[in-house]
Scaffold this active site. Structure first.
Site, mmCIF file in Angstrom:
data_model
loop_
_atom_site.group_PDB
_atom_site.id
_atom_site.type_symbol
_atom_site.label_atom_id
_atom_site.label_comp_id
_atom_site.label_asym_id
_atom_site.label_seq_id
_atom_site.Cartn_x
_atom_site.Cartn_y
_atom_site.Cartn_z
ATOM 1 N N GLY A 50 0.872 -1.356 0.001
ATOM 2 C CA GLY A 50 -0.169 -0.053 -0.143
ATOM 3 C C GLY A 50 0.706 1.250 -0.011
ATOM 4 N N ASP A 166 -0.149 1.900 8.524
ATOM 5 C CA ASP A 166 -0.806 1.129 9.610
ATOM 6 C C ASP A 166 0.096 1.102 10.836
ATOM 7 O OD1 ASP A 166 -2.660 0.207 7.787
ATOM 8 O OD2 ASP A 166 -1.565 -1.783 7.189
ATOM 9 N N GLN A 294 -7.273 8.275 3.068
ATOM 10 C CA GLN A 294 -6.321 8.333 4.002
ATOM 11 C C GLN A 294 -4.921 8.318 3.397
ATOM 12 O OE1 GLN A 294 -8.260 5.608 7.333
ATOM 13 N NE2 GLN A 294 -6.545 6.684 8.437
#
Ligand code: F6P
Length: 362
Positions: A50, A166, A294
């Site tokens: 990501g 994360d 986000q």
């Protein structure tokens, strides 16, 4: 399955991009041993998994600190998939100009199934050997650093750069992209509280984080939420309902719960529970799922600086001949942690902060 996009055009216009082209310009280096000696001439950098705001700043830093050492730096397009496909080009200082303030990654990113296989990794090693590349910098999160470790265990010098929104990577108390993602979540929470106050409504905001509740917990604390649901703590929807109801009873004009996408009761399940028990609970939840919003922000100053420091630390590690590590930040110092201690692990959440959130939300 990700959409298969066509290969991008070479990043470095005017510079040689193929083995035969660049060997005409730059002399071939002597064969180098795979590990442990500071005789780097050529490195490659890729971004994987990501994307995270700040990845571009990391690429820029790797390229410019590498060039400063007279290394040839290759930018690999689309992560490990691009490595296997030999999709890369030489990057110079100017090629990474103007990207420090841009979100995403100029190199593109991908999640690559083929690289999970030994055959795929062997193919990648052949590609690196074919270009006489001595070492690889992998900018990414958990899955990407597992790949980095696998390559390192096969004998190739790799340095990982801690990058994921994360914040679940062992080896770095904060990772590239977290600060920006948190600020985006906060902006959403602040806005939702405004409209929630106007209507005296209860709101639910789901944030990313995979199986880690860090983003949810921190945005709940910083956003002044009335409740938070995270994977690390068993969630009882009745308890959340109670917290929201008592918030109203204590005179709060809004009630907001932040939910981590990995929580047992994520947005969908919690909203469904509240809808099912609406009459008894007395209210329902308006739902906002932030999702990829986000990841798409302009990197904050903190992320640009962290990424710049970690990118420079990666080339420093390679220059010292100390590969097989992840560079991260601990107590504001750059630290290097063996990739073997990072791969497949998840950083535990600070349960003291969970307790603090419970005190503050009342
Ligand atoms: O790991 C970063 C992350 O944004 C997670 O928070 C999220 O669960 C996942 O990636 C989403 O992955 P994808 O972009 O492949 O849908």
């Amino acid at each position: 399955m990700d959409l298969q996009l066509p290969a991008t055009a070479p990043i470095s216009a005017g510079l040689p991009a193929t083995v035969s082209e660049y060997t005409q310009v730059w002399p071939q280096p002597q064969p180098t041993p795979v590990r442990g000696r500071p005789s780097i001439k050529r490195i490659a950098v890729l971004t994987s998994g990501g994307d995270a705001p700040g990845m571009n700043a990391a690429i820029r830093s790797v390229v410019r600190t590498g060039v400063e050492r007279d290394w040839l730096v290759f930018g690999v397009n689309h992560g490990y998939a691009g490595l296997i496909a030999d999709d890369m080009a030489i990057l110079g200082r100017r090629d990474v100009g103007g990207i420090i303030g841009q979100g995403g990654t100029m190199l593109g990113s991908a999640r690559c199934e083929e690289f999970r296989t030994e055959e795929g990794r062997r193919h990648a090693l052949d590609v690196l050997a074919g270009r006489s590349i001595d070492a690889l910098v992998v900018v990414g999160g958990n899955g990407s650093q597992c790949g980095a470790n696998a390559l390192s265990e096969m004998g190739f010098p790799v340095v990982g750069v801690a990058s994921t929104i994360d914040n679940d990577l062992v080896g770095s108390e904060i990772t590239i992209g977290v600060d920006t993602a948190l600020n985006i979540a906060l902006e959403a929470i602040d806005r939702l509280k405004t409209t929630a106050s106007s209507h005296h409504r209860a709101f639910l905001v789901e944030v990313m984080g995979r199986a880690c509740g860090y983003l949810a917990l921190m945005s709940a604390i910083a956003g002044g939420a009335e409740a938070v649901a995270i994977p690390e703590v068993e969630t009882d929807p009745e308890e959340i309902g109670e917290k929201l109801r008592t918030a109203y009873e204590r005179g709060k004009p809004h009630a907001l719960v932040v939910v981590a996408e990995g929580a047992k009761y994520n947005a969908e399940k919690l909203a469904a529970y509240f809808a099912e028990h609406r009459e008894r609970l007395g209210f329902d939840l308006r739902t906002t799922i932030l999702g990829h919003v986000q990841r798409g922000g302009t990197p904050t100053a903190a992320d640009r600086l962290l990424a710049t420091r970690l990118g420079a630390a990666a080339t420093e590690q390679l220059a010292r001949g100390e590969a097989g590590v992840l560079v991260g930040l601990n107590k504001n110092e750059i630290v290097a942690t063996p990739l073997a201690d990072v791969a497949g692990k998840r950083k535990p959440l600070d349960m003291g902060l969970v307790a603090l959130a419970e005190v503050l939300e009342k």
